[in-house]
Enzyme design. Structure first.
Site, PDB file in Angstrom:
ATOM      1  N   PHE A   1       8.524  -0.496   7.431  1.00 16.36           N
ATOM      2  CA  PHE A   1       7.697  -1.673   7.691  1.00 16.36           C
ATOM      3  C   PHE A   1       6.232  -1.366   7.997  1.00 16.36           C
ATOM      4  O   PHE A   1       5.573  -2.153   8.653  1.00 16.36           O
ATOM      5  CB  PHE A   1       8.276  -2.470   8.862  1.00 16.36           C
ATOM      6  CG  PHE A   1       9.566  -3.158   8.557  1.00 16.36           C
ATOM      7  CD1 PHE A   1       9.629  -4.110   7.554  1.00 16.36           C
ATOM      8  CD2 PHE A   1      10.715  -2.843   9.237  1.00 16.36           C
ATOM      9  CE1 PHE A   1      10.824  -4.744   7.253  1.00 16.36           C
ATOM     10  CE2 PHE A   1      11.904  -3.474   8.949  1.00 16.36           C
ATOM     11  CZ  PHE A   1      11.968  -4.428   7.954  1.00 16.36           C
ATOM     12  N   ASP A   2       5.696  -0.222   7.563  1.00 15.71           N
ATOM     13  CA  ASP A   2       4.284   0.068   7.836  1.00 15.71           C
ATOM     14  C   ASP A   2       4.000   0.105   9.338  1.00 15.71           C
ATOM     15  O   ASP A   2       2.965  -0.385   9.807  1.00 15.71           O
ATOM     16  CB  ASP A   2       3.390  -0.972   7.137  1.00 15.71           C
ATOM     17  CG  ASP A   2       1.917  -0.580   7.153  1.00 15.71           C
ATOM     18  OD1 ASP A   2       1.616   0.597   7.387  1.00 15.71           O
ATOM     19  OD2 ASP A   2       1.062  -1.456   6.946  1.00 15.71           O
ATOM     20  N   TYR A   3       4.917   0.689  10.098  1.00 17.51           N
ATOM     21  CA  TYR A   3       4.725   0.820  11.535  1.00 17.51           C
ATOM     22  C   TYR A   3       3.957   2.096  11.879  1.00 17.51           C
ATOM     23  O   TYR A   3       4.118   2.637  12.977  1.00 17.51           O
ATOM     24  CB  TYR A   3       6.074   0.849  12.248  1.00 17.51           C
ATOM     25  CG  TYR A   3       6.740  -0.498  12.428  1.00 17.51           C
ATOM     26  CD1 TYR A   3       6.004  -1.645  12.692  1.00 17.51           C
ATOM     27  CD2 TYR A   3       8.126  -0.618  12.365  1.00 17.51           C
ATOM     28  CE1 TYR A   3       6.614  -2.866  12.874  1.00 17.51           C
ATOM     29  CE2 TYR A   3       8.750  -1.856  12.543  1.00 17.51           C
ATOM     30  CZ  TYR A   3       7.992  -2.969  12.798  1.00 17.51           C
ATOM     31  OH  TYR A   3       8.603  -4.183  12.996  1.00 17.51           O
ATOM     32  N   ASP A   4       3.122   2.595  10.961  1.00 20.23           N
ATOM     33  CA  ASP A   4       2.408   3.830  11.211  1.00 20.23           C
ATOM     34  C   ASP A   4       1.709   3.802  12.566  1.00 20.23           C
ATOM     35  O   ASP A   4       1.136   2.794  12.966  1.00 20.23           O
ATOM     36  CB  ASP A   4       1.414   4.138  10.097  1.00 20.23           C
ATOM     37  CG  ASP A   4       0.557   2.944   9.710  1.00 20.23           C
ATOM     38  OD1 ASP A   4       1.094   1.843   9.622  1.00 20.23           O
ATOM     39  OD2 ASP A   4      -0.646   3.136   9.508  1.00 20.23           O
TER      40      ASP A   4
END
Length: 815
Positions: free
Chosen positions: A486-489
């Site tokens: 989920f693009d939780y970078d």
């Protein structure tokens, strides 16, 4: 009765009938989805009210009263005394009861007799009007989520912040990233007297994809900052007068055309490094084996340097005194950061690899990562993190996930680092005692498809990595997500702190904030959790070809991570709240980490903007109180075939509502979870400011941050101050005066909060919104200054309400 009164009752009756019908239909739909029965019941009651008002029957008032009573009981049962949750539930029925009460003298019994006296109507109307006014009167004041006890935080370290003197020499004030300034000239008792001391306009307006997200530096009597187009400017710290500026004239590629940022610059005094280098190269030995030191004099220029990265992926240094390029650095003053990277794939935008965040400069080493395009395609360049000699610009080491702890030596000329490795695009932190650099990593792009992940990407995605500053050799790493879909970078700068424990010991910790809202506190010597981390089972019913983790790490400390449920759905009124509840019940949602599907929308919460984004937090280093601002915006996502997306007219971008994810089976469509009115479909706040006592782990206070006053919804700007708490950007500043400053809200204010209670003590109106983080210093005139760069609130989508303003505040001379 006159005709106009009759027709007024009929119109009111028809309105109530229609609204009741809408509630009934929607309520039945919600029941079919397994949701609350209240809306259907309330809709039927409203239709009865409407019918009776139309027929002038007295039963309308009793049904209106009954509906209001049932509504209040149901509301308190669902949400307790949460003010903003109660407002949409009760206001419509409260107003309807008031209106029916006002017209009640015109209503009749079945036999035609008058039912209600003017006195009864007046008294009941006054009571209901007072209730309406009470609700409206409470809207302009903030409603704390956690109320402070009022106790002042005890001082743990009396010398905190003094190591930086009167300056602000690094992006997070120091290499530990704590954003704490020990100055107490501006304090709780006099902050209300703050005035504008000076202003400066850079000349670079934040337009056409540019955003001012910069936190300036201050060294000696000079303030240093950069513009979104990487112009570097030096100002007199007490007057705001320009001293010099330098323009590196970066190329604007397709990838950076709509994404121009410079969040900060670095600073270094190389006196000691030059002396060491000179001594190492000038030691000579005579015939008898005796050594002599004939070290050369220190250079006359570039001893003190400003270190800058650019949106076209270059690194350069400037003389801090003159602003002239340090030509002995790199190749004619510049280092090309694309050397060693693979070329962007043909399906990606040119200039995919670029730098937006401030570099870390420590112990003679410059540490940089890089930003990459998200979600457009496979095959993006490496996310390698590199260390460069601050004098020469020579590469010293290169850590990349494909090699991990095995090797950090730079690759020979002509070789390239493995593509698609998780990148680091924020600012690192440094512990001078352990000689370790700490940086967070992101994810292998495309972010939402995990079927093509490399084993090393899964090992290092969303991690905190500790490496030796001289060699880049990895000492440890810790994952904040097992497999990110989920693009939780992780993007915020790690915060380093020596944490006193209840048993009297002191543990050197690294505090990592995340987009998930989880706060990981680790022993920075070995990466072991200081506050417990639990592996919890998550949903795994993913699309064929997807690889998802069966468990994910959750910390004992978090902000805004409570699992959303139907009763958390919100709206300006009961009607759009009902629409949001239907939408919620229609989505896939099994809690955080519910995998995306192509069949229907999946709720994403916490959203991939945060939680806590790149702006990070601050810590009151004297008391051990962590201050964080967060974003609480749920989103939804859905896989879609690329050819289908083309047919329906979706336009691909990295940050917008559709990305192709070329090279994977699916594109991804996504957006904010909002109502038809354009407001969030879930309860406020949508952004908050929170204080956590790190010694005990308890939340001291939590308050909504920002009002709706200047936030456009479908082009409409409310213009009223209602502090529900709005999405935030940037970060806080904490001072020794017991204050927390913040200006990254969607409304046009800079604020000062009591660090012990969360109470707002001062609010200064700005010409436009901001999204960086303020900083503070003591000028040569002995005054404490608060400085913010204000270019406009985040992502307005237009060139309106933008600026290039640097603004400094101080106390008047007589205060």
């Amino acid at each position: 009765m006159t005709n106009w009164k009759i027709w007024t009752l009929r119109v009111l009756g028809i309105i109530a009938l229609l609204l009741g019908l809408a509630l009934t239909i929607g309520g039945v739909w919600l029941i079919a989805l397994g949701g609350s029965w209240f809306y259907a019941i309330a809709g039927i009651a409203m239709m009865v009210i409407g019918f009776d008002v139309f027929r002038r029957r007295s039963l309308a008032l009793w049904v209106a009263y009954g509906l209001l009573i049932v509504d209040l009981l149901w509301s308190f049962w669902e949400v307790g005394f949460d003010f903003w949750q109660l407002v949409p539930r009760i206001m419509v029925f409260l107003v309807f009861a008031l209106v029916v009460s006002i017209v009640s003298p015109a209503l009749r019994k079945k036999n035609g007799e008058k039912s209600f006296s003017a006195m009864f109507a007046t008294v009941s109307s006054v009571v209901l009007a007072i209730a309406v006014i009470a609700v409206l009167a409470n809207m302009p004041r903030p409603h704390a989520l956690v109320t402070a006890s009022g106790e002042k935080s005890p001082v743990v370290y009396s010398d905190a912040g003094k190591d930086s003197g009167n300056d602000w020499p690094a992006w997070g004030r120091n290499t530990k990233g704590n954003r704490y300034a020990q100055f107490d000239q501006i304090n709780k008792s006099n902050v209300k007297d703050l005035k504008v001391a000076w202003t400066y306009h850079t000349g670079d307006l934040a337009v056409d994809g540019a955003e001012y997200q910069v936190t300036p530096l201050k060294v000696d009597d000079t303030v240093y900052l950069c513009t979104p187009l990487n112009k570097v400017i030096a100002l007199d710290a007490t007057t705001g007068t320009e001293k010099w500026r330098y323009d590196p004239k970066p190329q604007i590629f397709q990838s950076t055309k709509g994404w121009k940022r410079c969040r900060g610059v670095g600073y270094t005094d190389l006196t000691e490094q030059y002396r060491q280098a000179s001594a190492n190269h000038s030691v000579q030995t005579d015939d008898n084996g005796n050594s002599s030191n004939n070290s050369a004099a220190l250079p006359s220029a570039c001893l003190k340097r400003i270190v800058v990265t650019t949106i076209d992926a270059r690194l350069f240094t400037l003389d801090a005194e003159t602003g002239k390029l340090c030509e002995g650095f790199g190749d004619n003053g510049f280092v090309d950061l694309t050397v060693g990277l693979t070329k962007e794939p043909p399906t990606s935008d040119q200039g995919s690899y670029n730098i937006t965040s401030a570099p870390l400069v420590a112990d003679g080493v410059i540490v940089v990562g890089g930003r990459l395009n998200d979600n457009l395609t496979v095959g993006e360049p490496s996310g390698v993190v590199r260390g460069f000699d601050a004098i020469t610009g020579k590469i010293l080491w290169a850590w990349d996930a494909a090699r991990g702890a095995k090797d950090s030596t730079p690759l020979p000329a002509g070789q390239t680092y493995a593509p698609e490795t998780p990148n680091f695009w924020g600012t690192a932190a440094y512990d001078p005692k352990l000689h370790l650099v700490y940086f967070p990593t992101g994810n292998q792009t495309p972010d939402f498809w995990t079927g093509n992940r490399h084993p090393y990407s899964d090992e290092y995605n969303d991690s905190i990595v500790a490496v030796d500053i001289k060699t880049g050799k990895e000492v440890w790493h810790f994952r904040t997500a097992n497999r990110d879909q989920f693009d939780y970078d992780v993007s915020s700068q790690p915060i380093l702190y020596d944490l006193p424990r209840p048993d009297g010991s002191v543990v050197p910790v690294v505090i990592q904030l995340t987009k998930r809202g989880e706060i990981f506190v680790l022993d920075r010597r070995n990466g072991q959790p200081v506050y417990p981390v639990e592996q919890r089972a998550v949903a795994t019913d993913a699309m064929p070809g997807m690889n998802v983790a069966p468990t994910q790490p959750f910390s004992a400390l978090s902000v805004g991570t409570e699992r959303l449920k139907e009763s958390d759905m919100w709206g300006a009124t009961i009607f759009d709240q009902l629409v949001c509840r239907i939408a919620f019940k229609s989505m896939r949602w099994e809690g955080e980490w519910t995998p995306l599907s192509d069949k229907k929308r999946t709720l994403i919460f916490p959203g991939y903007y945060g939680g806590m984004n790149w702006g990070g937090g601050a810590i009151d280093a004297a008391t051990g109180t962590l201050i964080v601002n967060d974003i609480r915006m749920a989103q939804w996502g859905r896989f879609i075939k690329q050819d289908v997306a083309v047919k329906i007219g979706l336009k691909p971008t990295t940050e917008g509502e559709y990305s192709t994810q070329t090279g994977t089976p699916w594109g991804v469509e996504r957006s904010m979870f909002v109502s038809p009115l354009g407001i969030p479909c879930f309860k406020p706040p949508f952004g908050s400011l929170t204080a956590i006592d790190l010694v005990t782990g308890k939340t001291k206070w939590q308050v909504p941050l920002g009002s709706i006053q200047d936030a456009p919804v479908h082009g409409f700007v409310p213009g009223v101050y209602i502090p529900v708490g709005m999405p935030t950007m940037g970060g806080p500043l904490v001072t020794g005066g017991g204050l927390t400053f913040f200006h990254g809200s969607l409304d046009y204010y800079i604020r000062a909060f009591d660090s012990d209670t969360g109470k707002e003590l001062w609010r200064g109106r700005l010409p436009v919104g901001g999204q960086g983080a303020p900083m503070s210093y003591i000028g040569k005139d002995g005054k404490q200054y608060i400085v913010a760069v204000v270019g406009g609130a985040t992502r307005t989508g237009t060139n309106k309400n933008r600026s290039d303003l640097v603004i400094a505040y101080s106390l008047p001379d007589n205060k």
